[in-house]
Each structure stands twice: as structure tokens, then as C-alpha cells.
Scaffold this motif. Structure first.
Motif, short mmCIF file in Angstrom:
data_model
loop_
_atom_site.label_atom_id
_atom_site.label_comp_id
_atom_site.label_asym_id
_atom_site.label_seq_id
_atom_site.Cartn_x
_atom_site.Cartn_y
_atom_site.Cartn_z
N MET A 1 0.85 -1.19 0.00
CA MET A 1 0.00 0.00 0.00
C MET A 1 0.88 1.23 0.00
O MET A 1 1.77 1.38 0.84
CB MET A 1 -0.89 0.00 1.24
N GLN A 2 0.65 2.11 -0.96
CA GLN A 2 1.40 3.36 -1.05
C GLN A 2 0.60 4.50 -0.42
O GLN A 2 -0.60 4.60 -0.64
CB GLN A 2 1.71 3.70 -2.51
N ASP B 1 5.37 7.50 0.36
CA ASP B 1 5.80 6.80 -0.86
C ASP B 1 5.65 7.63 -2.12
O ASP B 1 6.33 7.37 -3.11
CB ASP B 1 4.97 5.52 -1.04
N ASP C 1 -9.67 -3.85 -1.00
CA ASP C 1 -8.24 -3.58 -0.86
C ASP C 1 -7.75 -2.79 -2.07
O ASP C 1 -8.05 -3.15 -3.21
CB ASP C 1 -7.46 -4.90 -0.75
N GLN D 1 -4.48 0.15 -3.66
CA GLN D 1 -3.03 0.23 -3.75
C GLN D 1 -2.42 1.58 -3.38
O GLN D 1 -1.24 1.64 -3.02
CB GLN D 1 -2.58 -0.12 -5.19
N ARG D 2 -3.16 2.66 -3.48
CA ARG D 2 -2.56 3.98 -3.26
C ARG D 2 -3.56 4.91 -2.58
O ARG D 2 -4.71 4.99 -3.00
CB ARG D 2 -2.10 4.60 -4.58
N ARG E 1 -0.31 1.78 7.79
CA ARG E 1 0.27 0.66 7.02
C ARG E 1 -0.14 -0.67 7.63
O ARG E 1 -0.54 -1.61 6.92
CB ARG E 1 1.79 0.78 6.98
N ALA F 1 -2.63 -3.58 5.96
CA ALA F 1 -2.01 -4.89 5.70
C ALA F 1 -2.81 -6.02 6.33
O ALA F 1 -2.78 -7.16 5.83
CB ALA F 1 -0.58 -4.89 6.24
N ARG G 1 -5.25 -8.45 4.27
CA ARG G 1 -5.11 -8.22 2.83
C ARG G 1 -4.78 -9.54 2.14
O ARG G 1 -3.77 -10.17 2.45
CB ARG G 1 -4.00 -7.21 2.57
N GLU H 1 0.52 -5.28 -5.09
CA GLU H 1 0.94 -3.97 -4.61
C GLU H 1 0.87 -2.97 -5.77
O GLU H 1 0.72 -3.36 -6.93
CB GLU H 1 2.37 -4.04 -4.07
N SER I 1 9.03 -3.26 -10.55
CA SER I 1 8.07 -4.33 -10.81
C SER I 1 7.62 -4.35 -12.26
O SER I 1 7.38 -5.41 -12.84
CB SER I 1 6.87 -4.21 -9.87
#
Length: 382
Positions: free
Chosen positions: A1-2, A43, A298, A300-301, A331, A335, A338, A344, A350
Motif C-alpha cells: 500500500m502506497q 511513498d 483492498d 493500492q494507493r 500501514r 495490511a 489483505r 501492490e 516491478s
């Protein structure tokens, strides 16, 4: 997670002092916020794009290039890159250069823009907004992926034998998020290509955000990119924190009441109840932010808007210190539970790894994920 912050670069009078910062001050403030964001462990730092007063970020790559030289780790993004009024050839060039300057720490969020007068300033018609977004992005993808491009479309002069210089770093373009608040066509565009979808999530109820994200997830799966819960989702948000919630409300109220966007409308309490705006203690911000996952799954950012409505730089830096304190808890909370198969957020590393795998698995000219032509359903100009 960003986690990160974004700025729209507004130049707004502080309602508590009557002082308006200069353009120079606000530009320097953006640099200060980005370096502070890296310092506290965020991030992502994202910068908007505007070409009209009272905003300053008319050249995001210039400012992000400066920030790249001052930072080492943080991802540099845009909060909007105007895919409608910018030439896709220039976008491809500018962000390829920035990607090299930042050693890959670059992605961008494409948007149509919501300021009507900007369109004719760049020779465009706002009524063509969706069509411009579709056609220009189809061309941008090709410019970043094909060594020689021959192209003809509706909105710009044809290209014959065009080769992008420089090529994307490591042959991998920056990751693209498609940002939209209310346009299902943009959610569909993101889903078709398997790109990220970012919902600003600061002006509308969470029920609306949920509908848009769920549409994107369903279409992502329909287009063969994987299960709906593996789609790449980002959300915006905004907060104002003080140790004591009453202090936060008292201090932020004059900024809210006079903000150019939502001032002189619903009360702070009404707006906070109807949207994700959180004004209160650190614990309240933690609980409200973690609740977003209950609405969209869930994701990602998570980016926060923190420097708007005339808030002075010193106050914004204090907000970032508080965010840094609760960051480990955020964070940990995201998490917990998840699923392992939920990816991610993409990074340059990546994407390079995925590209190398795809080059072996898929024939040249086919989509990296689905193995089919990206033009099979979209009908874009070629």
C-alpha cells in the motif's frame, strides 16, 4: 500500500491573516512539501496541472525534475496530466525525460481537466473531452511502446515514421493512472488497458466513489486482466489534524468556510459527514481512512490533499509531521487481512520485471497481459 500527498497548487488568501502568498512562495512550498514527504516516509508526491490563476503548476515536469534532484526514494507523480489539451507526443517526450532524471521514480495520472476556458486556449473544444482522452491516450501508449509510429486520428496532424526520443527508461513506460470523479468512460478506459484507476474521493460521498471503483473493477475483469479484486485502485482524501479534535475543528473552520471550492456552502460538519474530509484527532483520521477499504476493497494507493484553502506552509508541515506519526498504524491496518493475491502498486522495478516476463510469454504487438491486440474492442485511431 502506497501513501502520499498531492497538491493542486492553489494560491489562496489565508482567511485568518488576509495574506496571499506569491507564486514564488507557493512553488517553493511544493518543493518543501515533497522533500518533507520523503523525510516522514511517504511513498508518493503528486503535483496537479493547471494553466489558469489562481494556480501555479503549469509545468509539472519542470517542478518534478527539480524535486527529483532533491530526493532519492519517493515516487514522483502527477495529480493530473491533461491528456485532452496536451499533445500526446509532448507528454511522451516530457515524461520519458523525467523518468530518466528520476531513475524511474515516475508515474502519472491522466485527466480531462475541469476548467472549461483551458480547452480553447490550447485549440480544443471541451465538448470533445472524452473523445480527446480516448484518442490521445491510444497514441501515447503507442509512442511509448513502438520504435516507429505511423498514426492518423481526428484531433492532431498525422505522424509518419515518428520515433520517440528519449525512449522510456529500461524500455518500460511510466505507470499510468486514469483519474476521474464522475466519468464512467474513463473508468472503462483504465479497465480496458489494465491501467490504474484513481478516484479523487474528496468532494463526493463514499457511495459514489464505491460505484465508480466497482465499475472499473468489473470491467478490468471483463477485459481479461485478472479478478476484479486485483485491479489497481487509488483514492484521494483530505484531513486536518490536531492532537485534540476540538482544536482541529476550531483552527480549520475559517479555511473551510472561505475555501474557493467548497466555502460558503455546506457547513464543515455537514461536508465532513457527507464526504471523506476528516477534521479531528490523529485517531479519527486513522479510523476514517481505514474505513475506505470497507467501501472499495483492498486498494493500492492513498493520497491526501493537505496544502489547500490558504493554509500556511508551517501549518501544512505540522500536518505532515502528524501524518508521519500515524503512518505505521495506517500501514499495519491496511495490511491486516489483505489477501495475498492482491497486488501492490506498480513501481518501475516491478514493471521492468513484468515486461521481461511478458516479452517471453506474448508475441510482439499484443497486449502484455491479455495477449490480444489493444485495439480489438476500443476502435481507436491507429
Amino acid at each position: 500500500m502506497q501513501f502520499g500527498i498531492f497538491t493542486v497548487g492553489d494560491i489562496t488568501t489565508d482567511p485568518t491573516t488576509g495574506r496571499t502568498p506569491s507564486e514564488h512562495e507557493r512553488i517553493k512550498a511544493a518543493i518543501a512539501l515533497a522533500t518533507k514527504a520523503e523525510e516522514i516516509g511517504l511513498d508518493v508526491f503528486a503535483l496537479g496541472e493547471h494553466h489558469n490563476p489562481p494556480f501555479h503548476p503549469s509545468s509539472p515536469t519542470t517542478l518534478l525534475g527539480n524535486i527529483a534532484a532533491r530526493t532519492e526514494r519517493i515516487i514522483l507523480s502527477t495529480a493530473t496530466t491533461l491528456i485532452t489539451t496536451n499533445d500526446p507526443v509532448k507528454i511522451a517526450e516530457d515524461y520519458s525525460v523525467l523518468q530518466h532524471v528520476a531513475d524511474g521514480r515516475v508515474d502519472l495520472m491522466l485527466g480531462r481537466g475541469n476548467t472549461g476556458p483551458v480547452y480553447p486556449w490550447f485549440g480544443k473544444d471541451i465538448r470533445d473531452g472524452i473523445s480527446l482522452a480516448v484518442e490521445n491516450y491510444a497514441l501515447l501508449r503507442r509512442l511509448w511502446r513502438e520504435p516507429v509510429v505511423d498514426w492518423e486520428g481526428r484531433f492532431r496532424t498525422p505522424l509518419q515514421g515518428f520515433t520517440l526520443a528519449p525512449q522510456p527508461l529500461d524500455g518500460v513506460p511510466p505507470f499510468v493512472w486514469h483519474g476521474s470523479i464522475r466519468s464512467p468512460e474513463i473508468a472503462e478506459q483504465a479497465a480496458f488497458y489494465g491501467d490504474g484507476f484513481f478516484h479523487n474521493n474528496i468532494f463526493w460521498p463514499m457511495s459514489h466513489t464505491r460505484q465508480m471503483v466497482n465499475l472499473y473493477r468489473r470491467r478490468f475483469e471483463h477485459h481479461g486482466h485478472g479478478p476484479a479484486d486485483t485491479a489497481i485502485v487509488g483514492l484521494g482524501g483530505q484531513f486536518f489534524m490536531r492532537r485534540n479534535s476540538q482544536d482541529a475543528v476550531r483552527e480549520f473552520r475559517p479555511y473551510f468556510d472561505n475555501a474557493p471550492v467548497y466555502g460558503h456552502g455546506p457547513s464543515l460538519e455537514e461536508f465532513s459527514a457527507q464526504t471523506p474530509l476528516t477534521v479531528g484527532s490523529p485517531q479519527q483520521v486513522i479510523e476514517r481512512t481505514l474505513s475506505f477499504r470497507d467501501q472499495v476493497g483492498d486498494y493500492q494507493r492513498q493520497l491526501f490533499l493537505v496544502d489547500h484553502a490558504g493554509l500556511p506552509l508551517a501549518t501544512v508541515l505540522e500536518q505532515l509531521d502528524l501524518l508521519g506519526e500515524i503512518l505505521p498504524t495506517l500501514r499495519e491496518g491496511f495490511a491486516q487481512g489483505r489477501p495475498a493475491h492482491v497486488p501492490e502498486a506498480p513501481t518501475h522495478a516491478s514493471l521492468v520485471a513484468a515486461s521481461r516476463q511478458a516479452s517471453v510469454a506474448a508475441p510482439v504487438g499484443l497486449d502484455d497481459v491479455t495477449g490480444r491486440s489493444p485495439y480489438a474492442e476500443a476502435g481507436e485511431a491507429r
